[in-house]
Motif scaffolding. Structure first.
Motif, mmCIF file in Angstrom:
data_model
loop_
_atom_site.group_PDB
_atom_site.id
_atom_site.type_symbol
_atom_site.label_atom_id
_atom_site.label_comp_id
_atom_site.label_asym_id
_atom_site.label_seq_id
_atom_site.Cartn_x
_atom_site.Cartn_y
_atom_site.Cartn_z
ATOM 1 N N VAL A 76 -0.498 0.690 3.155
ATOM 2 C CA VAL A 76 0.326 1.130 2.274
ATOM 3 C C VAL A 76 0.025 0.599 0.937
ATOM 4 O O VAL A 76 -1.007 -0.063 0.900
ATOM 5 C CB VAL A 76 1.908 0.902 2.831
ATOM 6 C CG1 VAL A 76 2.135 1.310 4.127
ATOM 7 C CG2 VAL A 76 2.280 -0.605 2.808
ATOM 8 N N ARG A 77 0.913 1.120 0.009
ATOM 9 C CA ARG A 77 0.677 0.641 -1.490
ATOM 10 C C ARG A 77 0.786 -0.958 -1.452
ATOM 11 O O ARG A 77 1.859 -1.268 -1.037
ATOM 12 C CB ARG A 77 1.537 1.312 -2.255
ATOM 13 C CG ARG A 77 1.376 1.140 -3.831
ATOM 14 C CD ARG A 77 2.459 1.702 -4.785
ATOM 15 N NE ARG A 77 2.231 1.550 -6.004
ATOM 16 C CZ ARG A 77 1.227 2.137 -6.824
ATOM 17 N NH1 ARG A 77 0.538 2.777 -6.433
ATOM 18 N NH2 ARG A 77 1.406 1.746 -8.122
ATOM 19 N N SER A 90 2.455 2.138 10.047
ATOM 20 C CA SER A 90 1.054 2.603 9.332
ATOM 21 C C SER A 90 -0.126 1.704 10.106
ATOM 22 O O SER A 90 -1.288 2.471 9.807
ATOM 23 C CB SER A 90 1.317 2.561 7.914
ATOM 24 O OG SER A 90 1.404 1.374 7.510
#
Length: 250
Positions: free
Chosen positions: A139-140, A171
């Motif tokens: 993820v970011r 994720s």
């Protein structure tokens, strides 16, 4: 010995939230001291213990841990060794038996999981009441440092394949940097059958199927500096077998 441990556990439970950090080791003599130092540095205001589950390392890992006990105290550094390599899943089960914490943190000893992220794990759990907080590279704000392109593609491909087939709601399935509520870890770990690298994926998939609240924290995974990776072709084959098994049983 067991009576003393039980008394210590009762004393610790009477305090504010207590964290047990389980660190499985095998030939981590060059990494374990720095890891312990960094944990103490980043968790200065947190009550915790570190449980080192060493699988009979021939490189002197246990001797280093005993030296660390002299520095930090045997109540803060617990060495719970086993005679030989017996699998990652059983290492966590073994560590859990000796843990005093309300919350259990699992992390690798090779410095790929930087202790600087631990406060964000704890903060995320406190803010959300999550049953599990897991570190994610995908993820970011997350990422990987030190891997070649092939290994990045292999890892990403494994996660995409698992996401497509299993829909776990997180994720990063193959990460092993997580915080669990103790009761949740006890429940999930008892339902798992995998012993090796598939274990992490099975843990998070089964937790998702059981409806536990899972949150993610972005982390940057750093490839080990000292020692050799224990991931090889046989582990990749086991991962694929595990993926099929979970597809059929969850």
């Amino acid at each position: 010995m067991e009576e003393e441990e039980e008394q210590q556990q009762q004393q610790k439970k009477g305090k504010k939230k207590y964290y047990s950090i389980i660190v499985p080791t095998y030939n981590e003599r060059l990494n374990i001291a720095l890891l312990v130092y960094l944990i103490f540095k980043h968790l200065r205001d947190v009550d915790f213990e570190i449980i080192v589950v060493d699988d009979g390392s021939p490189d002197g890992t246990q001797e280093v841990v005993k030296q660390l006990q002299e520095v930090y105290g045997e109540d803060r550094i617990l060495l719970r060794a086993r005679p030989r390599k017996m699998g990652l899943g059983t290492a966590y089960s073994h560590g859990l038996k000796h843990a005093s914490g309300d919350f259990i943190i699992i992390m690798d000893a090779d410095l790929s999981h930087h202790p600087k992220y631990l406060p964000s794990f704890i903060r995320k759990q406190q803010e959300t009441g999550a049953s599990i907080v897991t570190g994610t590279r995908y993820v970011r704000g997350g990422g990987v440092h030190g891997w070649n392109l092939m290994r990045k593609l292999t890892s990403r491909g494994a996660n995409v394949l698992a996401q497509t087939l299993l829909w776990p709601g997180v994720s990063d399935l193959t990460g092993s940097f997580r915080l669990y509520q103790r009761s949740v870890l006890e429940d999930v770990i008892n339902s798992c059958v995998s012993k090796g690298y598939v274990f992490q994926m099975e843990m998070i998939v089964r937790a998702s199927r059981k409806g536990y609240h899972i949150e993610e924290v972005p982390v940057t995974f750093v490839d080990r500096v000292f020692g050799s990776s224990k991931l090889g072709g046989s582990e990749i084959v086991e991962y694929l077998k595990g993926l099929v098994y979970l597809l059929l049983t969850t």
